[in-house]
Enzyme design. Structure first.
Site, PDB file in Angstrom:
ATOM      1  N   THR A 298      -0.699  -0.498  -8.838  1.00  0.00           N
ATOM      2  CA  THR A 298      -2.096  -0.265  -9.203  1.00  0.00           C
ATOM      3  C   THR A 298      -2.211   1.131  -9.793  1.00  0.00           C
ATOM      4  O   THR A 298      -2.073   2.124  -9.098  1.00  0.00           O
ATOM      5  CB  THR A 298      -3.048  -0.437  -7.996  1.00  0.00           C
TER       6      THR A 298
ATOM      7  N   HIS B  12       0.368   2.101  -5.113  1.00  0.00           N
ATOM      8  CA  HIS B  12      -0.704   2.712  -5.895  1.00  0.00           C
ATOM      9  C   HIS B  12      -0.282   4.080  -6.430  1.00  0.00           C
ATOM     10  O   HIS B  12       0.337   4.875  -5.706  1.00  0.00           O
ATOM     11  CB  HIS B  12      -1.961   2.872  -5.026  1.00  0.00           C
ATOM     12  N   SER B  13      -0.596   4.350  -7.702  1.00  0.00           N
ATOM     13  CA  SER B  13      -0.432   5.661  -8.305  1.00  0.00           C
ATOM     14  C   SER B  13       0.996   6.203  -8.124  1.00  0.00           C
ATOM     15  O   SER B  13       1.952   5.607  -8.606  1.00  0.00           O
ATOM     16  CB  SER B  13      -1.473   6.616  -7.708  1.00  0.00           C
ATOM     17  N   TYR B  14       1.167   7.323  -7.397  1.00  0.00           N
ATOM     18  CA  TYR B  14       2.497   7.905  -7.205  1.00  0.00           C
ATOM     19  C   TYR B  14       3.404   6.984  -6.388  1.00  0.00           C
ATOM     20  O   TYR B  14       4.627   7.086  -6.454  1.00  0.00           O
ATOM     21  CB  TYR B  14       2.385   9.270  -6.517  1.00  0.00           C
TER      22      TYR B  14
ATOM     23  N   GLY C 121       3.935   3.991  -7.056  1.00  0.00           N
ATOM     24  CA  GLY C 121       4.715   3.250  -8.044  1.00  0.00           C
ATOM     25  C   GLY C 121       5.941   4.016  -8.479  1.00  0.00           C
ATOM     26  O   GLY C 121       7.028   3.450  -8.650  1.00  0.00           O
TER      27      GLY C 121
END
Length: 288
Positions: free
Chosen positions: A182, A154-156, A158
């Site tokens: 995500t 999720h977010s960072y 990734g």
């Protein structure tokens, strides 16, 4: 880690949250406080993964240092070397200690945050989310028995996964079957991900992004990496929870596709071996 994380021969799921104050097992503290544990934590992912036969590893990329109290520097009193009588010196020391005690108490009351001076000690080889992802890969994921590894980032998280790919490209391609991002904040240009990485991501990744479109609706991307689809919500912190059913479906389809792509190759190879093992006379008769 789940008990079978390193020994499960089939499937392993790795969960990575975003940046900020969240710690292992959390997606968003705002959701945990204001909504519920299902949307704000990784608990539903962990439970379903274990129910479906996955081993599970949960990363903790934001805990990069520990805080310890700074060592106090003791200054030796110069009164010891004076010619004052011992009784007078003791009385002065007592008054000095009481004065210091009152001053320290006042300072703590006035500014509680300065009660102790702290210093940060960074954790070796885990001083950043990117370092942590690489460390866990080298010492745990790469050592696991699983033939198929799946990431949810999720977010960072990734961005941390893309950095892992850059540093361990061949190993990741060999072991990872699919990646669900995500609302990832990675950028293949800024991170200087090569062409082979971008091509692999197009084939094996999917990014569920915040969007007002229905879940799984295709969303255009300016970046030449993985496909982007709607998470079914325009709230960044909710994207993992809203895309939950689609992620498990995506992983199941990726696993099936990998299995089916291997079967024909195995069949051809086994047929060739059987043919090569036939006695020379029988081969000649067959040719005639």
């Amino acid at each position: 880690m789940s008990e079978d994380a390193l020994t499960n021969p089939q499937k392993l799921m790795v969960l990575i949250h975003g940046s900020g104050v969240v710690r292992a097992g959390q997606w968003a503290r705002r959701l945990i406080i204001n909504e519920d544990l299902d949307s704000g934590t990784q608990i539903p992912f962990i439970k379903r993964a274990m129910d479906e036969g996955y081993g599970v590893i949960v990363l903790n990329p934001n805990e990069n240092y520990i805080e310890v109290e700074k060592p106090k520097i003791h200054v030796q009193s110069s009164s010891d070397s004076s010619d004052e009588p011992a009784e007078k010196r003791e009385r002065k020391d007592k008054v000095s200690k009481e004065t210091k005690k009152r001053r320290d108490f006042y300072e703590k009351y006035r500014n509680p945050q300065r009660e102790r001076e702290m210093m940060q000690l960074y954790i070796r080889e885990n001083g950043s989310p990117e370092e942590h992802a690489i460390y866990v890969w080298d010492h745990f994921i790469a050592q696991s028995a699983a033939e198929n590894v799946f990431f949810v980032a999720h977010s960072y998280g990734g961005l941390a996964f893309v950095e892992l790919m850059i540093q361990r490209e061949a190993d990741v391609k060999n072991k990872v079957t699919a990646v669900a991002l995500t609302d990832s904040v990675h950028n293949v240009w800024h991170q200087e991900a090569g062409k082979t990485i971008r091509e692999w991501m197009r084939e094996n990744c999917c990014n569920w992004v915040s969007s007002s479109e229905p879940l799984d609706t295709s969303v255009e991307s300016m970046l030449p990496d993985c496909p982007r689809v709607s998470a079914g919500t325009d709230r960044h912190e909710l994207t993992s929870w809203k895309s939950f059913p689609s992620i498990f479906k995506f992983f199941a389809e990726a696993s099936e596709a990998k299995t089916s792509s291997l079967k024909p190759a195995l069949t051809r190879r086994s047929h060739r071996i059987k043919h090569e093992e036939l006695p020379e006379e029988k081969l000649c008769i067959k040719n005639l």
